[in-house]
Structures are given as structure tokens and as C-alpha cells.
Scaffold this active site. Structure first.
Site, short mmCIF file in Angstrom:
data_model
loop_
_atom_site.label_atom_id
_atom_site.label_comp_id
_atom_site.label_asym_id
_atom_site.label_seq_id
_atom_site.Cartn_x
_atom_site.Cartn_y
_atom_site.Cartn_z
CB CYS A 97 -21.00 3.84 16.71
SG CYS A 97 -19.70 4.22 17.89
CB CYS A 142 -20.92 1.74 19.62
SG CYS A 142 -21.09 3.53 19.78
#
Length: 124
Positions: free
Chosen positions: A30, A33
Site C-alpha cells: 500500500c 501506508c
């Protein structure tokens, strides 16, 4: 304090055993992230009185499903065992620090009373 990895086995004890717990639900693939991770780590280092935990949604799929994580990163904040914040999206460093201060400032007796009132109003 650095971050700790949470699993289904350690989750309940971590929440119950600490006054303020922040949880970052994330995954290695991600992009947002990976941007939020270093911010989260820096704030964790400056906030030793709170637990900063991470849940790898790939490794802990049951835990992510239990909290209905649909988007990552998702940040959750527990205060005295009560979920007081849950929102997807990466936060800037200043916003994360402000969120922590707001969580600390909550009157938890009022929060618990409001939660109880809300539960009583829910249809059976």
C-alpha cells in the site's frame, strides 16, 4: 517507544492493558501506508506514554475483517479500552499529534455514558 505488531492473540490484552492505544492497519503493498508509516513511527518515538501498534492486514486477515477494514491505512484510537476514533487515510504528522491530544482530553465518563445511551436507543 517504537511500534508493536498486533496479532489476533495479542490484540485484546494490548487494548485492555493500556490507557491510550493507536493502531495502524496497513499492508506492505500500500503506497499511502508506506508514506504514513514513517510519520507514525516518528510520533510514536515522541509519545512514550501511548502504545503505537500496527496490524499487517495481509498477515492478520481475521483481525482486519473483524474491524471491517475496507481501506488502508486505517487508524484506530482506543482510550481506556473504548474505541474513540476510526478513520481510513494517512494523516499528516501535526494532525496525528492533534488527534492524540484530543483523545487524551476526552472525558471518558462522558464517552462511556454517551455510548450506553446510544446502545439503549438502538432498536432491538
Amino acid at each position: 517507544m517504537s511500534t508493536v505488531e498486533l496479532t489476533a492473540e495479542t490484540f485484546a490484552d494490548t487494548i485492555a492493558g493500556n490507557d491510550l492505544v493507536l493502531i495502524d492497519f496497513w499492508a506492505s503493498w500500500c503506497g499511502p501506508c508506506r508514506v504514513f508509516g514513517p510519520i507514525y513511527e516518528r510520533v510514536a518515538e515522541r509519545t512514550p506514554d501511548a502504545v503505537f501498534a500496527k496490524v499487517d492486514t495481509e498477515a492478520q486477515q481475521e483481525l482486519a475483517a473483524a474491524f471491517r477494514i475496507m481501506s488502508i491505512p486505517t487508524l484506530m484510537v482506543f482510550r481506556e479500552g473504548v474505541l474513540v476514533y476510526a478513520q481510513p487515510g494517512a494523516l499528516p504528522e501535526a494532525a496525528l499529534e492533534e488527534l492524540i491530544e484530543k483523545a487524551r482530553a476526552l472525558d471518558m465518563d462522558e464517552v462511556r455514558a454517551a455510548a450506553t445511551d446510544e446502545e439503549l436507543r438502538q432498536p432491538a
